[in-house]
Design a protein around this motif. Structure first.
Motif, PDB file in Angstrom:
ATOM      1  N   MET A 160       0.829  -1.204   0.000  1.00  0.00           N
ATOM      2  CA  MET A 160       0.000   0.000   0.000  1.00  0.00           C
ATOM      3  C   MET A 160       0.871   1.265   0.000  1.00  0.00           C
ATOM      4  O   MET A 160       0.674   2.157  -0.811  1.00  0.00           O
ATOM      5  N   ILE A 161       1.840   1.292   0.937  1.00  0.00           N
ATOM      6  CA  ILE A 161       2.734   2.461   0.991  1.00  0.00           C
ATOM      7  C   ILE A 161       3.554   2.547  -0.291  1.00  0.00           C
ATOM      8  O   ILE A 161       3.765   3.635  -0.841  1.00  0.00           O
ATOM      9  N   TYR A 162       3.994   1.393  -0.807  1.00  0.00           N
ATOM     10  CA  TYR A 162       4.763   1.347  -2.047  1.00  0.00           C
ATOM     11  C   TYR A 162       3.959   1.978  -3.187  1.00  0.00           C
ATOM     12  O   TYR A 162       4.468   2.829  -3.936  1.00  0.00           O
ATOM     13  N   LEU A 163       2.694   1.560  -3.318  1.00  0.00           N
ATOM     14  CA  LEU A 163       1.864   2.069  -4.410  1.00  0.00           C
ATOM     15  C   LEU A 163       1.557   3.554  -4.232  1.00  0.00           C
ATOM     16  O   LEU A 163       1.572   4.321  -5.195  1.00  0.00           O
ATOM     17  N   LEU A 164       1.270   3.965  -3.000  1.00  0.00           N
ATOM     18  CA  LEU A 164       0.958   5.362  -2.744  1.00  0.00           C
ATOM     19  C   LEU A 164       2.149   6.269  -3.048  1.00  0.00           C
ATOM     20  O   LEU A 164       2.017   7.313  -3.694  1.00  0.00           O
ATOM     21  N   LEU A 203      13.808  -1.743  -2.953  1.00  0.00           N
ATOM     22  CA  LEU A 203      13.561  -3.106  -2.476  1.00  0.00           C
ATOM     23  C   LEU A 203      14.274  -3.399  -1.159  1.00  0.00           C
ATOM     24  O   LEU A 203      13.706  -4.019  -0.249  1.00  0.00           O
ATOM     25  N   GLU A 204      15.525  -2.955  -1.055  1.00  0.00           N
ATOM     26  CA  GLU A 204      16.279  -3.226   0.166  1.00  0.00           C
ATOM     27  C   GLU A 204      15.599  -2.607   1.388  1.00  0.00           C
ATOM     28  O   GLU A 204      15.523  -3.236   2.457  1.00  0.00           O
ATOM     29  N   PHE A 205      15.089  -1.391   1.217  1.00  0.00           N
ATOM     30  CA  PHE A 205      14.391  -0.724   2.320  1.00  0.00           C
ATOM     31  C   PHE A 205      13.060  -1.410   2.602  1.00  0.00           C
ATOM     32  O   PHE A 205      12.667  -1.578   3.763  1.00  0.00           O
ATOM     33  N   GLN A 206      12.362  -1.815   1.552  1.00  0.00           N
ATOM     34  CA  GLN A 206      11.107  -2.552   1.734  1.00  0.00           C
ATOM     35  C   GLN A 206      11.326  -3.800   2.594  1.00  0.00           C
ATOM     36  O   GLN A 206      10.539  -4.091   3.501  1.00  0.00           O
ATOM     37  N   CYS A 207      12.381  -4.539   2.281  1.00  0.00           N
ATOM     38  CA  CYS A 207      12.672  -5.770   3.029  1.00  0.00           C
ATOM     39  C   CYS A 207      12.982  -5.458   4.493  1.00  0.00           C
ATOM     40  O   CYS A 207      12.501  -6.152   5.406  1.00  0.00           O
ATOM     41  N   VAL A 225      10.248  -9.274  -0.095  1.00  0.00           N
ATOM     42  CA  VAL A 225       9.582  -8.505   0.961  1.00  0.00           C
ATOM     43  C   VAL A 225       8.768  -9.445   1.851  1.00  0.00           C
ATOM     44  O   VAL A 225       8.787  -9.327   3.083  1.00  0.00           O
ATOM     45  N   LEU A 226       8.063 -10.380   1.241  1.00  0.00           N
ATOM     46  CA  LEU A 226       7.273 -11.334   2.021  1.00  0.00           C
ATOM     47  C   LEU A 226       8.184 -12.288   2.800  1.00  0.00           C
ATOM     48  O   LEU A 226       7.861 -12.666   3.932  1.00  0.00           O
ATOM     49  N   ALA A 227       9.303 -12.665   2.199  1.00  0.00           N
ATOM     50  CA  ALA A 227      10.259 -13.507   2.925  1.00  0.00           C
ATOM     51  C   ALA A 227      10.793 -12.770   4.152  1.00  0.00           C
ATOM     52  O   ALA A 227      10.930 -13.359   5.233  1.00  0.00           O
ATOM     53  N   ALA A 228      11.070 -11.487   3.995  1.00  0.00           N
ATOM     54  CA  ALA A 228      11.550 -10.688   5.129  1.00  0.00           C
ATOM     55  C   ALA A 228      10.469 -10.553   6.193  1.00  0.00           C
ATOM     56  O   ALA A 228      10.743 -10.637   7.400  1.00  0.00           O
ATOM     57  N   ALA A 229       9.229 -10.341   5.764  1.00  0.00           N
ATOM     58  CA  ALA A 229       8.120 -10.244   6.717  1.00  0.00           C
ATOM     59  C   ALA A 229       7.954 -11.542   7.494  1.00  0.00           C
ATOM     60  O   ALA A 229       7.718 -11.529   8.715  1.00  0.00           O
ATOM     61  N   MET A 230       8.097 -12.672   6.807  1.00  0.00           N
ATOM     62  CA  MET A 230       7.974 -13.969   7.473  1.00  0.00           C
ATOM     63  C   MET A 230       9.113 -14.177   8.464  1.00  0.00           C
ATOM     64  O   MET A 230       8.894 -14.684   9.574  1.00  0.00           O
ATOM     65  N   ALA A 231      10.317 -13.787   8.075  1.00  0.00           N
ATOM     66  CA  ALA A 231      11.459 -13.922   8.986  1.00  0.00           C
ATOM     67  C   ALA A 231      11.243 -13.071  10.237  1.00  0.00           C
ATOM     68  O   ALA A 231      11.455 -13.533  11.366  1.00  0.00           O
ATOM     69  N   GLY A 232      10.813 -11.833  10.049  1.00  0.00           N
ATOM     70  CA  GLY A 232      10.583 -10.952  11.190  1.00  0.00           C
ATOM     71  C   GLY A 232       9.474 -11.461  12.092  1.00  0.00           C
ATOM     72  O   GLY A 232       9.585 -11.431  13.326  1.00  0.00           O
ATOM     73  N   ALA A 233       8.380 -11.943  11.487  1.00  0.00           N
ATOM     74  CA  ALA A 233       7.256 -12.453  12.277  1.00  0.00           C
ATOM     75  C   ALA A 233       7.666 -13.683  13.079  1.00  0.00           C
ATOM     76  O   ALA A 233       7.275 -13.837  14.248  1.00  0.00           O
ATOM     77  N   CYS A 234       8.446 -14.562  12.485  1.00  0.00           N
ATOM     78  CA  CYS A 234       8.887 -15.772  13.201  1.00  0.00           C
ATOM     79  C   CYS A 234       9.856 -15.420  14.328  1.00  0.00           C
ATOM     80  O   CYS A 234       9.808 -16.026  15.407  1.00  0.00           O
ATOM     81  N   MET A 235      10.725 -14.436  14.093  1.00  0.00           N
ATOM     82  CA  MET A 235      11.619 -14.005  15.161  1.00  0.00           C
ATOM     83  C   MET A 235      10.837 -13.361  16.303  1.00  0.00           C
ATOM     84  O   MET A 235      11.146 -13.566  17.484  1.00  0.00           O
ATOM     85  N   GLY A 236       9.803 -12.593  15.952  1.00  0.00           N
ATOM     86  CA  GLY A 236       8.951 -12.037  16.989  1.00  0.00           C
ATOM     87  C   GLY A 236       8.220 -13.119  17.760  1.00  0.00           C
ATOM     88  O   GLY A 236       8.064 -13.038  18.988  1.00  0.00           O
ATOM     89  N   PHE A 237       7.789 -14.159  17.055  1.00  0.00           N
ATOM     90  CA  PHE A 237       7.067 -15.252  17.707  1.00  0.00           C
ATOM     91  C   PHE A 237       7.977 -16.006  18.671  1.00  0.00           C
ATOM     92  O   PHE A 237       7.513 -16.524  19.700  1.00  0.00           O
ATOM     93  N   LEU A 238       9.264 -16.064  18.361  1.00  0.00           N
ATOM     94  CA  LEU A 238      10.214 -16.731  19.256  1.00  0.00           C
ATOM     95  C   LEU A 238      10.280 -16.051  20.621  1.00  0.00           C
ATOM     96  O   LEU A 238      10.655 -16.686  21.616  1.00  0.00           O
ATOM     97  N   TRP A 239       9.920 -14.778  20.673  1.00  0.00           N
ATOM     98  CA  TRP A 239       9.894 -14.058  21.947  1.00  0.00           C
ATOM     99  C   TRP A 239       8.964 -14.780  22.928  1.00  0.00           C
ATOM    100  O   TRP A 239       9.223 -14.820  24.128  1.00  0.00           O
ATOM    101  N   PHE A 240       7.885 -15.346  22.398  1.00  0.00           N
ATOM    102  CA  PHE A 240       6.901 -16.037  23.227  1.00  0.00           C
ATOM    103  C   PHE A 240       7.010 -17.559  23.139  1.00  0.00           C
ATOM    104  O   PHE A 240       6.495 -18.265  24.007  1.00  0.00           O
ATOM    105  N   ASN A 241       7.666 -18.043  22.090  1.00  0.00           N
ATOM    106  CA  ASN A 241       7.688 -19.481  21.822  1.00  0.00           C
ATOM    107  C   ASN A 241       8.977 -20.154  22.261  1.00  0.00           C
ATOM    108  O   ASN A 241       9.085 -21.374  22.234  1.00  0.00           O
TER     109      ASN A 241
END
Length: 379
Positions: A1-5, A27-31, A254-270
């Motif tokens: 959304m931000i990319y398109l805007l 792309l690098e910043f998006q990731c 970008v989606l791979a980076a989002a998945m990596a970040g989300a999984c690292m965040g989940f490790l905080w609780f997991n």
């Protein structure tokens, strides 16, 4: 959304001294921001969601039909599961905000993620309300789950091939370590391969999700490895590497980076001791998304290296099951290769602590990811 805007309003933004916003089209910043967003969203929503799951009494039953495993895992009984909704939600938020939503591949990847998240959520819910059905911890039956996975694989495989046909008229199955080696696939073989890769990876990640932090950490490592692979696939200037160039596939980074970040965040609780498990809600979705990433950037075989731990887990289950059946027919009594399958439980019964198993598997996953990246030049 931000990319398109930003892309649409960039002349106006520059005219008003806001030209720095063009970084959202790099792309690098998006990731980077997608990774940070995925991590932050999980961190911000994790505790409230865990509290809600506890109030709903959505806790793991921790039953394995194996006395020794029941003893080892007794402390996990009642831990909230279905935490994968936090991971999936974070990936969707980061993807919608920072990826190019006009990209066909991004749209298909989000459909893949949400479809398998839904299948996993139904499976988890049925397991946790097993009293409504016969069969103990039975969730969706194997054929039921497989039907949804195969259907998704066929649909995404077909539409991805048809989309790519207008950009790259063939699909080549790329072989790492070999220069200019590949097999050109037609529509049927491509759809079959896509279905096989997505279904296998989804189920393999699901089997890996058995110890605190094991699946989340391994997925994060694999996702990080796919970021440079997706960048290389999507940019023509890397053609000297002799890897397949797939126009606009770089947004999958970008989606791979989002998945990596989300999984690292989940490790905080997991991380051990886990406050929440991702359940099939997360593991089926993460595995399917990894598989689709590999399909888009033509790195299906490289996925076997990147996801070597997932392959090991799945193969251990297959060996255990079919060797037991064979020896029961051949000798009248079933025999086992491993003490328990999947193989992470085998090492637990060999005397490794849960933390030792998880950290050692992470180390192996990191080495395999490094080897997979090395194949970019080792040909």
């Amino acid at each position: 959304m931000i990319y398109l805007l930003v892309s649409h309003f960039l002349p106006w933004l520059e005219a008003h001294g806001l030209g720095f916003s063009r970084v959202f089209t790099y792309l690098e910043f998006q990731c980077a921001v997608a990774l940070l967003c995925g991590f932050s969203v999980v961190l911000a929503t994790g505790s409230p969601v865990i509290g809600w799951l506890r109030r709903q009494k959505i806790g793991d039953l921790a039953g394995f039909d194996h006395a020794e495993m029941d003893r080892l895992m007794v402390g996990k009984k009642g831990t909230p599961t279905m935490g994968g909704i936090v991971i999936v939600g974070a990936i969707v938020v980061a993807g919608v905000l920072f990826a190019d939503l006009s990209s066909f591949y991004v749209k298909m990847a989000l459909i893949c993620l949400l479809w398998l998240c839904g299948v996993g959520a139904v499976d988890d819910w049925l397991k946790l309300t097993a009293g409504r059905r016969e069969g103990g911890r039975q969730g969706l039956h194997g054929p039921e789950k497989l039907l949804f996975q195969v259907s998704l694989g066929v649909l995404l495989g077909y539409f991805t091939y048809q989309h790519g046909y207008h950009v790259v008229p063939t699909h080549t199955l790329y072989f790492p370590f070999f220069k200019n080696a590949g097999i050109v696939l037609g529509l049927g073989s491509f759809v079959f391969l896509a279905t096989l890769v997505m279904t296998s990876t989804s189920n393999a990640v699901n089997l890996t999700d058995g110890l605190d932090g094991l699946a989340a950490g391994t997925i994060a490592i694999a996702s990080l490895a796919f970021i440079p692979l997706a960048v290389i696939a999507g940019r023509a200037q890397f053609s000297y590497l002799l890897l397949p160039h797939i126009q606009a596939s770089d947004q999958m980074a970008v989606l791979a980076a989002a998945m990596a970040g989300a999984c690292m965040g989940f490790l905080w609780f997991n991380c051990n001791p886990a406050q929440v498990f991702m359940g099939d809600t997360g593991s089926l979705a993460m595995g399917g998304l990894l598989g689709y990433l590999a399909i888009v950037i033509r790195q299906e075989i490289t996925l076997v290296l990147v996801g070597g731990i997932f392959v090991l887990e799945a193969v251990s289950v297959l060996i255990q099951r079919y060797y037991f059946k064979y020896t029961r027919i051949r000798f009248g009594q079933g025999r086992r290769v491993f003490l328990t399958a999947p193989i992470h439980h085998h090492f637990q019964q060999k005397g490794w602590s849960e933390v030792q198993v998880v950290v050692r598997f992470w180390l192996i996953a990191a080495m395999l990811a490094a080897l997979a990246l090395a194949t970019v030049k080792l040909r």
